[in-house]
Design a protein around this motif. Structure first.
Motif, PDB file in Angstrom:
ATOM      1  N   VAL A 191       0.832  -1.202   0.000  1.00  0.00           N
ATOM      2  CA  VAL A 191       0.000   0.000   0.000  1.00  0.00           C
ATOM      3  C   VAL A 191       0.871   1.258   0.000  1.00  0.00           C
ATOM      4  CG1 VAL A 191      -1.693   1.321   1.333  1.00  0.00           C
ATOM      5  CG2 VAL A 191      -1.930  -1.160   1.111  1.00  0.00           C
ATOM      6  N   LYS A 192       1.947   1.229   0.773  1.00  0.00           N
ATOM      7  CA  LYS A 192       2.835   2.404   0.835  1.00  0.00           C
ATOM      8  C   LYS A 192       3.639   2.577  -0.446  1.00  0.00           C
ATOM      9  CE  LYS A 192       4.655   1.074   4.783  1.00  0.00           C
ATOM     10  NZ  LYS A 192       5.497   1.046   6.005  1.00  0.00           N
ATOM     11  N   GLU A 193       4.044   1.473  -1.078  1.00  0.00           N
ATOM     12  CA  GLU A 193       4.905   1.528  -2.260  1.00  0.00           C
ATOM     13  C   GLU A 193       4.136   1.941  -3.514  1.00  0.00           C
ATOM     14  OE1 GLU A 193       8.604   1.077  -4.246  1.00  0.00           O
ATOM     15  OE2 GLU A 193       8.128   1.016  -2.109  1.00  0.00           O
ATOM     16  N   HIS A 194       2.928   1.421  -3.693  1.00  0.00           N
ATOM     17  CA  HIS A 194       2.168   1.674  -4.915  1.00  0.00           C
ATOM     18  C   HIS A 194       1.063   2.691  -4.633  1.00  0.00           C
ATOM     19  CE1 HIS A 194       4.148  -1.572  -7.172  1.00  0.00           C
ATOM     20  NE2 HIS A 194       4.174  -2.210  -6.019  1.00  0.00           N
ATOM     21  N   ARG A 195       1.437   3.949  -4.722  1.00  0.00           N
ATOM     22  CA  ARG A 195       0.554   5.036  -4.314  1.00  0.00           C
ATOM     23  C   ARG A 195      -0.554   5.308  -5.330  1.00  0.00           C
ATOM     24  NH1 ARG A 195       2.772   7.277   0.104  1.00  0.00           N
ATOM     25  NH2 ARG A 195       1.325   9.038   0.011  1.00  0.00           N
ATOM     26  N   GLU A 196      -0.417   4.784  -6.554  1.00  0.00           N
ATOM     27  CA  GLU A 196      -1.458   4.998  -7.552  1.00  0.00           C
ATOM     28  C   GLU A 196      -2.517   3.891  -7.531  1.00  0.00           C
ATOM     29  OE1 GLU A 196       0.250   5.537 -11.377  1.00  0.00           O
ATOM     30  OE2 GLU A 196       1.437   7.285 -10.806  1.00  0.00           O
ATOM     31  N   MET A 197      -2.349   2.918  -6.672  1.00  0.00           N
ATOM     32  CA  MET A 197      -3.279   1.800  -6.609  1.00  0.00           C
ATOM     33  C   MET A 197      -4.637   2.270  -6.087  1.00  0.00           C
ATOM     34  SD  MET A 197      -2.434  -2.012  -5.192  1.00  0.00           S
ATOM     35  CE  MET A 197      -1.807  -1.386  -3.624  1.00  0.00           C
ATOM     36  N   LYS A 198      -5.704   1.817  -6.746  1.00  0.00           N
ATOM     37  CA  LYS A 198      -7.061   2.233  -6.396  1.00  0.00           C
ATOM     38  C   LYS A 198      -7.840   1.160  -5.634  1.00  0.00           C
ATOM     39  CE  LYS A 198      -6.542   6.154  -8.522  1.00  0.00           C
ATOM     40  NZ  LYS A 198      -6.367   7.380  -7.707  1.00  0.00           N
ATOM     41  N   ARG A 199      -7.460  -0.091  -5.809  1.00  0.00           N
ATOM     42  CA  ARG A 199      -8.173  -1.162  -5.122  1.00  0.00           C
ATOM     43  C   ARG A 199      -7.226  -2.340  -4.884  1.00  0.00           C
ATOM     44  NH1 ARG A 199     -13.342  -2.409  -3.891  1.00  0.00           N
ATOM     45  NH2 ARG A 199     -13.955  -4.596  -3.718  1.00  0.00           N
ATOM     46  N   LEU A 200      -7.247  -2.844  -3.664  1.00  0.00           N
ATOM     47  CA  LEU A 200      -6.460  -4.005  -3.282  1.00  0.00           C
ATOM     48  C   LEU A 200      -7.395  -5.054  -2.692  1.00  0.00           C
ATOM     49  CD1 LEU A 200      -3.801  -5.534  -2.639  1.00  0.00           C
ATOM     50  CD2 LEU A 200      -3.708  -4.253  -0.483  1.00  0.00           C
ATOM     51  N   THR A 201      -7.335  -6.268  -3.222  1.00  0.00           N
ATOM     52  CA  THR A 201      -8.141  -7.374  -2.733  1.00  0.00           C
ATOM     53  C   THR A 201      -7.222  -8.536  -2.379  1.00  0.00           C
ATOM     54  OG1 THR A 201      -9.963  -6.726  -4.206  1.00  0.00           O
ATOM     55  CG2 THR A 201     -10.061  -8.934  -3.239  1.00  0.00           C
ATOM     56  N   VAL A 202      -7.328  -9.037  -1.171  1.00  0.00           N
ATOM     57  CA  VAL A 202      -6.511 -10.160  -0.712  1.00  0.00           C
ATOM     58  C   VAL A 202      -7.457 -11.299  -0.355  1.00  0.00           C
ATOM     59  CG1 VAL A 202      -4.728 -10.928   0.882  1.00  0.00           C
ATOM     60  CG2 VAL A 202      -4.858  -8.513   0.244  1.00  0.00           C
ATOM     61  N   ARG A 203      -7.298 -12.437  -1.010  1.00  0.00           N
ATOM     62  CA  ARG A 203      -8.160 -13.591  -0.724  1.00  0.00           C
ATOM     63  C   ARG A 203      -7.324 -14.866  -0.737  1.00  0.00           C
ATOM     64  NH1 ARG A 203     -10.153 -12.048  -5.841  1.00  0.00           N
ATOM     65  NH2 ARG A 203     -12.034 -11.305  -4.814  1.00  0.00           N
ATOM     66  N   ASP A 204      -7.883 -15.950  -0.189  1.00  0.00           N
ATOM     67  CA  ASP A 204      -7.183 -17.217  -0.235  1.00  0.00           C
ATOM     68  C   ASP A 204      -7.778 -18.109  -1.310  1.00  0.00           C
ATOM     69  OD1 ASP A 204      -8.291 -16.982   2.940  1.00  0.00           O
ATOM     70  OD2 ASP A 204      -9.527 -18.104   1.524  1.00  0.00           O
ATOM     71  N   GLY A 205      -6.960 -19.077  -1.740  1.00  0.00           N
ATOM     72  CA  GLY A 205      -7.349 -19.905  -2.868  1.00  0.00           C
ATOM     73  C   GLY A 205      -8.602 -20.716  -2.625  1.00  0.00           C
ATOM     74  N   ASP A 206      -8.866 -21.096  -1.362  1.00  0.00           N
ATOM     75  CA  ASP A 206     -10.056 -21.895  -1.089  1.00  0.00           C
ATOM     76  C   ASP A 206     -11.272 -21.038  -0.778  1.00  0.00           C
ATOM     77  OD1 ASP A 206      -9.482 -20.957   1.425  1.00  0.00           O
ATOM     78  OD2 ASP A 206      -8.917 -22.889   2.268  1.00  0.00           O
ATOM     79  N   GLY A 207     -11.141 -19.714  -0.915  1.00  0.00           N
ATOM     80  CA  GLY A 207     -12.291 -18.824  -0.788  1.00  0.00           C
ATOM     81  C   GLY A 207     -12.771 -18.561   0.615  1.00  0.00           C
ATOM     82  N   GLU A 208     -11.924 -18.799   1.611  1.00  0.00           N
ATOM     83  CA  GLU A 208     -12.362 -18.606   2.995  1.00  0.00           C
ATOM     84  C   GLU A 208     -12.598 -17.133   3.322  1.00  0.00           C
ATOM     85  OE1 GLU A 208      -9.831 -18.480   6.813  1.00  0.00           O
ATOM     86  OE2 GLU A 208     -10.314 -20.595   6.512  1.00  0.00           O
ATOM     87  N   GLY A 209     -11.570 -16.309   3.120  1.00  0.00           N
ATOM     88  CA  GLY A 209     -11.687 -14.914   3.536  1.00  0.00           C
ATOM     89  C   GLY A 209     -11.179 -13.940   2.493  1.00  0.00           C
ATOM     90  N   THR A 210     -11.685 -12.699   2.583  1.00  0.00           N
ATOM     91  CA  THR A 210     -11.296 -11.646   1.647  1.00  0.00           C
ATOM     92  C   THR A 210     -11.104 -10.339   2.403  1.00  0.00           C
ATOM     93  OG1 THR A 210     -12.620 -12.664  -0.120  1.00  0.00           O
ATOM     94  CG2 THR A 210     -11.956 -10.367  -0.428  1.00  0.00           C
ATOM     95  N   VAL A 211      -9.987  -9.674   2.139  1.00  0.00           N
ATOM     96  CA  VAL A 211      -9.727  -8.328   2.653  1.00  0.00           C
ATOM     97  C   VAL A 211      -9.762  -7.358   1.489  1.00  0.00           C
ATOM     98  CG1 VAL A 211      -7.961  -6.791   3.616  1.00  0.00           C
ATOM     99  CG2 VAL A 211      -8.401  -9.002   4.683  1.00  0.00           C
ATOM    100  N   VAL A 212     -10.483  -6.258   1.656  1.00  0.00           N
ATOM    101  CA  VAL A 212     -10.622  -5.266   0.598  1.00  0.00           C
ATOM    102  C   VAL A 212     -10.192  -3.904   1.114  1.00  0.00           C
ATOM    103  CG1 VAL A 212     -12.238  -4.079  -0.946  1.00  0.00           C
ATOM    104  CG2 VAL A 212     -12.515  -6.524  -0.501  1.00  0.00           C
ATOM    105  N   MET A 213      -9.412  -3.195   0.304  1.00  0.00           N
ATOM    106  CA  MET A 213      -9.086  -1.794   0.573  1.00  0.00           C
ATOM    107  C   MET A 213      -9.358  -1.003  -0.698  1.00  0.00           C
ATOM    108  SD  MET A 213      -5.510  -1.946   2.774  1.00  0.00           S
ATOM    109  CE  MET A 213      -5.642  -0.217   3.298  1.00  0.00           C
ATOM    110  N   ASP A 214     -10.183   0.043  -0.595  1.00  0.00           N
ATOM    111  CA  ASP A 214     -10.426   0.894  -1.754  1.00  0.00           C
ATOM    112  C   ASP A 214      -9.482   2.091  -1.719  1.00  0.00           C
ATOM    113  OD1 ASP A 214     -11.463   2.574   0.198  1.00  0.00           O
ATOM    114  OD2 ASP A 214     -13.559   2.262  -0.385  1.00  0.00           O
TER     115      ASP A 214
END
Length: 313
Positions: A191-214
């Protein structure tokens, strides 16, 4: 001249954006000087990880050892084995070095973090800025195909059953919040390195959980980091004091013919954020779509709501 050389750069970049997979794009950079420069222009990427590496300066602790056990080593980013002196990137920031125009990034981890008894399942989605903004959790102890000939029984609970079930639901909730806050913290350098990023989504391969940052959430996080607010020594983001809106059903029959035992829906928000049943419904129904979990959300929203408070941890 090769006919491919006649294709304008914007068209090639658009094609590479459709590829998205970082592993493939890194290999494309080895094709030619042109590909090396254009592959890094991609603005929509998918980064698949088996492990998030830590820096050598970190000191081992029980928490660090636990986090390391959550992920396996990163592998397969290169088509051939590394040379003895070759340094393989270990962190997302190192892997994405050179990709300076990222707007939308999806990070896929190897597997889930919440360990439950056999047959149980949990699915959650959390939104973060500087800290937790909201989290929706759906969990159940077991799922079976409903027998159409079976007679539905009374799913009323005794006091002891309610208390025992409440303990389980709180454990599910805390486990999901710890997993979400760990992933949020591990993405801090991205998040600190890529300042032009508009959306970050972190999820696991088996679909358990998702973290979203807009975009607004990442801006808030960067501003907090720039102020140098004291964070202390830790391996995850601190979960603030929260207010939990919890609904459950001892046995829940879905329209799809599936029966869920000990089905639970929890909507979590920081304390002080006003909410009502309508706000819960809007947030929860938008979290999981039309899958079985979405159907469970719709059914559980009709159940009685219990409100609980939890201190920061």
């Amino acid at each position: 001249m090769d006919a491919f050389d006649a294709i304008p750069d914007p068209v090639v970049i658009d094609i590479l954006n459709k590829v998205r997979d970082v592993k493939t794009l890194i290999r494309c950079r080895s094709v030619s000087k042109r590909f090396n420069s254009l592959a890094t222009e991609s603005d929509s990427l998918l980064l698949q990880l088996d492990q998030i590496g830590e820096s050598d300066s970190e000191i081992d602790s029980p928490i660090t050892s636990f986090l390391r056990s959550l992920f396996k080593s990163i592998h397969g980013f290169f088509s051939r084995p590394a040379e003895p002196n070759q340094i393989i990137p270990r962190t997302p920031v190192q892997i994405l070095a050179g990709f300076d125009r990222i707007r939308n990034l999806e990070v896929e981890l190897h597997g889930g973090d919440v360990k439950l008894q056999k047959g149980a399942a949990v699915k959650w989605k959390a939104e973060f800025g500087e800290s937790l903004k909201s989290c929706v959790i759906v969990a159940f102890r077991s799922a079976t195909v409903n027998d159409p000939s079976a007679i539905d029984g009374d799913d009323a609970e005794t006091v002891s059953e309610f208390v025992s079930g409440l303990k389980t639901r709180v454990v599910w909730t805390i486990s999901a919040l710890i997993a979400a806050s760990t992933r949020h913290y591990q993405m801090r350098d991205l998040v600190k390195e890529h300042r032009e990023m508009k959306r970050l989504t972190v999820r696991d391969g088996d679909g358990e959980g998702t973290v979203v940052m807009d975009a607004a959430g990442m801006k808030e996080y960067r501003e907090t980091e720039a102020r140098g607010d004291e964070k202390g020594s830790r391996e995850r983001t601190v979960v603030p004091s929260v207010r939990m809106s919890m609904r459950h059903a001892p046995s829940l029959k879905l329209k799809s013919g599936i029966r869920l035992e000990a089905a639970t829906l929890v909507v979590v928000r920081p304390s002080g954020v006003a909410s009502d049943s309508g706000d819960d419904a809007e947030l929860a129904t938008g979290a999981f779509g039309d899958c079985m979990y979405g159907e469970a959300v719709t059914a559980l929203l009709k159940r009685r709501r219990n409100l609980l408070e939890m201190n920061s941890f």
